[in-house]
Enzyme design. Structure first.
Site, PDB file in Angstrom:
ATOM      1  N   THR A 140      36.846 -23.911  -3.933  1.00  8.49           N
ATOM      2  CA  THR A 140      38.148 -23.595  -3.361  1.00  8.49           C
ATOM      3  C   THR A 140      38.484 -24.508  -2.183  1.00  8.49           C
ATOM      4  OG1 THR A 140      39.246 -21.892  -2.021  1.00  8.49           O
ATOM      5  CG2 THR A 140      36.885 -21.790  -2.084  1.00  8.49           C
ATOM      6  N   ASP A 141      39.780 -24.648  -1.908  1.00  4.31           N
ATOM      7  CA  ASP A 141      40.198 -25.413  -0.725  1.00  4.31           C
ATOM      8  C   ASP A 141      39.880 -24.664   0.568  1.00  4.31           C
ATOM      9  OD1 ASP A 141      42.136 -23.412  -0.943  1.00  4.31           O
ATOM     10  OD2 ASP A 141      43.864 -24.773  -0.888  1.00  4.31           O
ATOM     11  N   GLU A 142      39.566 -23.363   0.462  1.00  6.53           N
ATOM     12  CA  GLU A 142      39.371 -22.560   1.675  1.00  6.53           C
ATOM     13  C   GLU A 142      38.136 -22.991   2.457  1.00  6.53           C
ATOM     14  OE1 GLU A 142      40.209 -18.393   1.263  1.00  6.53           O
ATOM     15  OE2 GLU A 142      41.460 -18.736  -0.500  1.00  6.53           O
TER      16      GLU A 142
ATOM     17  N   TYR B 229      34.227 -14.977   2.567  1.00  3.35           N
ATOM     18  CA  TYR B 229      34.402 -15.573   1.232  1.00  3.35           C
ATOM     19  C   TYR B 229      34.254 -17.094   1.290  1.00  3.35           C
ATOM     20  CZ  TYR B 229      36.976 -17.702  -2.670  1.00  3.35           C
ATOM     21  OH  TYR B 229      37.339 -18.512  -3.721  1.00  3.35           O
TER      22      TYR B 229
HETATM   23  P1  NAD Z   1      37.818 -13.435 -10.344  1.00  2.00           P
HETATM   24  O1  NAD Z   1      37.358 -12.565  -9.215  1.00  2.00           O
HETATM   25  O2  NAD Z   1      39.081 -13.098 -11.058  1.00  2.00           O
HETATM   26  O3  NAD Z   1      36.677 -13.495 -11.468  1.00  2.00           O
HETATM   27  C1  NAD Z   1      35.332 -13.660 -11.147  1.00  2.00           C
HETATM   28  C2  NAD Z   1      34.524 -13.373 -12.410  1.00  2.00           C
HETATM   29  O4  NAD Z   1      33.131 -13.571 -12.096  1.00  2.00           O
HETATM   30  C3  NAD Z   1      34.653 -11.930 -12.901  1.00  2.00           C
HETATM   31  O5  NAD Z   1      34.819 -11.913 -14.301  1.00  2.00           O
HETATM   32  C4  NAD Z   1      33.333 -11.278 -12.504  1.00  2.00           C
HETATM   33  O6  NAD Z   1      32.931 -10.234 -13.381  1.00  2.00           O
HETATM   34  C5  NAD Z   1      32.383 -12.462 -12.571  1.00  2.00           C
HETATM   35  N1  NAD Z   1      31.213 -12.307 -11.701  1.00  2.00           N
HETATM   36  C6  NAD Z   1      31.197 -11.973 -10.380  1.00  2.00           C
HETATM   37  N2  NAD Z   1      29.937 -11.920  -9.940  1.00  2.00           N
HETATM   38  C7  NAD Z   1      29.136 -12.243 -10.997  1.00  2.00           C
HETATM   39  C8  NAD Z   1      27.737 -12.368 -11.167  1.00  2.00           C
HETATM   40  N3  NAD Z   1      26.894 -12.136 -10.148  1.00  2.00           N
HETATM   41  N4  NAD Z   1      27.251 -12.722 -12.371  1.00  2.00           N
HETATM   42  C9  NAD Z   1      28.115 -12.962 -13.411  1.00  2.00           C
HETATM   43  N5  NAD Z   1      29.440 -12.837 -13.326  1.00  2.00           N
HETATM   44  C10 NAD Z   1      29.953 -12.486 -12.120  1.00  2.00           C
HETATM   45  O7  NAD Z   1      37.857 -14.894  -9.751  1.00  2.00           O
HETATM   46  P2  NAD Z   1      38.822 -16.114 -10.106  1.00  2.00           P
HETATM   47  O8  NAD Z   1      40.044 -16.016  -9.281  1.00  2.00           O
HETATM   48  O9  NAD Z   1      38.927 -16.242 -11.576  1.00  2.00           O
HETATM   49  O10 NAD Z   1      37.966 -17.324  -9.514  1.00  2.00           O
HETATM   50  C11 NAD Z   1      37.007 -18.007 -10.328  1.00  2.00           C
HETATM   51  C12 NAD Z   1      36.346 -19.085  -9.493  1.00  2.00           C
HETATM   52  O11 NAD Z   1      37.328 -19.996  -9.025  1.00  2.00           O
HETATM   53  C13 NAD Z   1      35.627 -18.562  -8.254  1.00  2.00           C
HETATM   54  O12 NAD Z   1      34.439 -19.292  -8.097  1.00  2.00           O
HETATM   55  C14 NAD Z   1      36.603 -18.840  -7.118  1.00  2.00           C
HETATM   56  O13 NAD Z   1      35.919 -19.035  -5.906  1.00  2.00           O
HETATM   57  C15 NAD Z   1      37.250 -20.119  -7.607  1.00  2.00           C
HETATM   58  N6  NAD Z   1      38.613 -20.369  -7.123  1.00  2.00           N
HETATM   59  C16 NAD Z   1      39.569 -19.385  -7.256  1.00  2.00           C
HETATM   60  C17 NAD Z   1      40.879 -19.655  -6.838  1.00  2.00           C
HETATM   61  C18 NAD Z   1      41.982 -18.628  -7.003  1.00  2.00           C
HETATM   62  O14 NAD Z   1      43.104 -18.866  -6.523  1.00  2.00           O
HETATM   63  N7  NAD Z   1      41.755 -17.498  -7.671  1.00  2.00           N
HETATM   64  C19 NAD Z   1      41.190 -20.905  -6.296  1.00  2.00           C
HETATM   65  C20 NAD Z   1      40.184 -21.871  -6.172  1.00  2.00           C
HETATM   66  C21 NAD Z   1      38.902 -21.586  -6.608  1.00  2.00           C
HETATM   67  P1  TYD Z   2      45.445 -13.964  -1.611  1.00  2.00           P
HETATM   68  O1  TYD Z   2      46.190 -13.882  -2.893  1.00  2.00           O
HETATM   69  O2  TYD Z   2      44.538 -12.830  -1.231  1.00  2.00           O
HETATM   70  O3  TYD Z   2      44.658 -15.354  -1.627  1.00  2.00           O
HETATM   71  P2  TYD Z   2      43.871 -16.136  -0.417  1.00  2.00           P
HETATM   72  O4  TYD Z   2      43.624 -15.202   0.701  1.00  2.00           O
HETATM   73  O5  TYD Z   2      42.622 -16.556  -1.115  1.00  2.00           O
HETATM   74  O6  TYD Z   2      44.762 -17.294  -0.045  1.00  2.00           O
HETATM   75  O7  TYD Z   2      46.491 -14.144  -0.441  1.00  2.00           O
HETATM   76  C1  TYD Z   2      47.425 -15.197  -0.449  1.00  2.00           C
HETATM   77  C2  TYD Z   2      48.178 -15.134   0.854  1.00  2.00           C
HETATM   78  O8  TYD Z   2      48.959 -13.927   0.848  1.00  2.00           O
HETATM   79  C3  TYD Z   2      47.258 -15.040   2.056  1.00  2.00           C
HETATM   80  O9  TYD Z   2      47.843 -15.795   3.125  1.00  2.00           O
HETATM   81  C4  TYD Z   2      47.255 -13.568   2.407  1.00  2.00           C
HETATM   82  C5  TYD Z   2      48.629 -13.092   1.972  1.00  2.00           C
HETATM   83  N1  TYD Z   2      48.707 -11.679   1.507  1.00  2.00           N
HETATM   84  C6  TYD Z   2      49.709 -10.854   2.022  1.00  2.00           C
HETATM   85  O10 TYD Z   2      50.531 -11.260   2.854  1.00  2.00           O
HETATM   86  N2  TYD Z   2      49.763  -9.558   1.568  1.00  2.00           N
HETATM   87  C7  TYD Z   2      48.866  -9.060   0.663  1.00  2.00           C
HETATM   88  O11 TYD Z   2      48.945  -7.847   0.323  1.00  2.00           O
HETATM   89  C8  TYD Z   2      47.868  -9.939   0.122  1.00  2.00           C
HETATM   90  C9  TYD Z   2      46.868  -9.442  -0.892  1.00  2.00           C
HETATM   91  C10 TYD Z   2      47.830 -11.244   0.578  1.00  2.00           C
END
Ligand code: NAD
Ligand code: TYD
Length: 353
Positions: free
Chosen positions: A132-134, A158
């Site tokens: 992630t970019d975070e 996180y």
């Molecule tokens: P998500 O929370 O929707 O899904 C995570 C999945 O991993 C779930 O299916 C969960 O059951 C599985 N999981 C969790 N712990 C596990 C374990 N110990 N063993 C096996 N499976 C396990 O997450 P997402 O949003 O799909 O993100 C996927 C990846 O992409 C993550 O690594 C996250 O850090 C990264 N990422 C997410 C975003 C975003 O905007 N959602 C952006 C950049 C990077």
């Molecule tokens: P989120 O979707 O939780 O992603 P991330 O924290 O990984 O960026 O949140 C996106 C942005 O929206 C973040 O700045 C937090 C804000 N946010 C709200 O303002 N209200 C909410 O209820 C949630 C879940 C997030």
């Protein structure tokens, strides 16, 4: 054959669906099915022999090692993680276990397996780590967007756990030669996004006539990428990415949270008008997230210039598809927002003013 971890989550399930729509290379999908994992996301693959689902934990070394030995995958694509910042604030422990111990275990199992491969397979093997970019921390308004060389300054449990996992992946390459690639992507949105995250939460709450909670002043900026574009970036890195390299992936689409919410409200007013009046009436400013990062922005020039990847969707096209998907998939939303999800809403929102 490839091994995907976390392929029942938001991005992982989109990746598996897209992968099998475009290739005949089977997928072993290892997912623990936490609250965020949902086999309903993969319903379209029922009966498809190219998808082998295994419910299990990436922290289980014996399980991962035996899957690698049995299926002999040519790549591991590692999505599995705890992924929600607010949950990491309420309970960081599981983030350390899944994201750090889990990645460590996976790397060790991958290293053991990779060492048994013949020279060609060894050279072609890839461990792709999805991050992630975070990890880069928070930008000031005039700062340049994050580069692959930006300093790591994670601010939430996180992002700290993801940063740790990135360091492990890097070290397993430099020390043991494991052929890794890493992508650091901005905020994704699209189908199968769990409604604890901003965009699906706003859609679900609006349709239910509930408040649309904006943390703090709503001026925090994120870069948003349609999930299918993230999946195509990962496929491209697997095809042509250089071993040991990091690629930043983003949508060139920075927006303050309040603007995102207003766009969603406008689309819902158009596509599912509420006789009571605009959904904007539900917008509600609530207590901010502790340590809330102010701005993320991605410079995605490296993947663009080196690998020719660019997002196919603009925010306008992607968010319209997303809102339409949620309107057409209300059963999916109803199923994932039952039970334990309600407890989470109480825990996260009840003490916000
Ligand atoms: P998500 O929370 O929707 O899904 C995570 C999945 O991993 C779930 O299916 C969960 O059951 C599985 N999981 C969790 N712990 C596990 C374990 N110990 N063993 C096996 N499976 C396990 O997450 P997402 O949003 O799909 O993100 C996927 C990846 O992409 C993550 O690594 C996250 O850090 C990264 N990422 C997410 C975003 C975003 O905007 N959602 C952006 C950049 C990077
Ligand atoms: P989120 O979707 O939780 O992603 P991330 O924290 O990984 O960026 O949140 C996106 C942005 O929206 C973040 O700045 C937090 C804000 N946010 C709200 O303002 N209200 C909410 O209820 C949630 C879940 C997030």
């Amino acid at each position: 054959m490839i091994l995907v971890t976390g392929g029942a989550g938001f991005i992982g399930s989109n990746f598996v669906l897209d992968w099998l729509a475009q290739s005949n290379e089977p997928v072993i999908n290892l997912d623990k099915l936490t609250y965020a994992g949902n086999l309903e996301n993969l319903a379209a693959l029922q009966g498809d022999m190219r998808h082998i689902f295994v419910q299990g934990d990436i922290c289980d070394f014996d399980l991962v090692a035996s899957l690698l030995q049995q299926y002999q995958p040519s790549a591991i694509v590692h999505f599995a993680a705890e992924s929600h910042v607010d949950r990491s604030i309420h309970g960081p422990g599981e983030f350390m276990r899944a994201n750090i111990d889990g990645t460590f275990t996976l790397l060790e199992a991958a290293r053991g397996y990779w060492n048994t491969l013949e020279a060609d397979d060894k050279a072609n093997f890839r461990f792709h780590h999805v991050s992630t970019d975070e990890v880069y921390g928070s930008l000031q308004p005039d700062d340049a967007p994050f580069l692959e060389t930006s300093v790591y300054q994670p601010n939430s449990p996180y992002s700290a756990s993801k940063a740790a996992s990135d360091h492990l992946v890097r070290a397993w390459h430099h020390t043991y030669g494991l052929p890794v690639t890493t992508s650091n992507c901005s905020n994704n949105y699209g189908p199968y996004h769990f409604p604890e995250k901003l965009i699906p939460l706003i859609i679900a709450n609006a349709l239910a006539g509930k408040q649309l909670p904006i943390y703090g002043d709503g001026q925090q900026i994120r870069d948003w990428l349609y999930v299918k574009d993230h999946c195509s970036a990962i496929r491209r890195i697997l095809e042509a990415g250089r071993v040991g390299e990091v690629y930043n992936v983003g949508g060139w689409n920075e927006k303050p949270n309040i603007d995102i919410v207003n766009v969603i409200v406008g689309l819902l007013d158009e596509l599912r008008p509420d006789p009571v009046g605009s959904y904007a009436r539900l917008i509600s400013y609530v207590t901010d997230r502790p340590g809330h990062d102010r701005r993320y922005a991605i410079d995605a020039q490296k993947i663009e210039h080196e690998l020719g990847w660019r997002p196919a969707e603009t925010f306008e096209t992607g968010i319209r598809k997303t809102v339409e998907w949620y309107l057409s998939n209300q059963d999916w939303v109803a199923n994932v927002t039952s039970g334990a999800y309600r407890n989470w809403l109480d825990q996260n929102y009840s003490d916000r003013l």
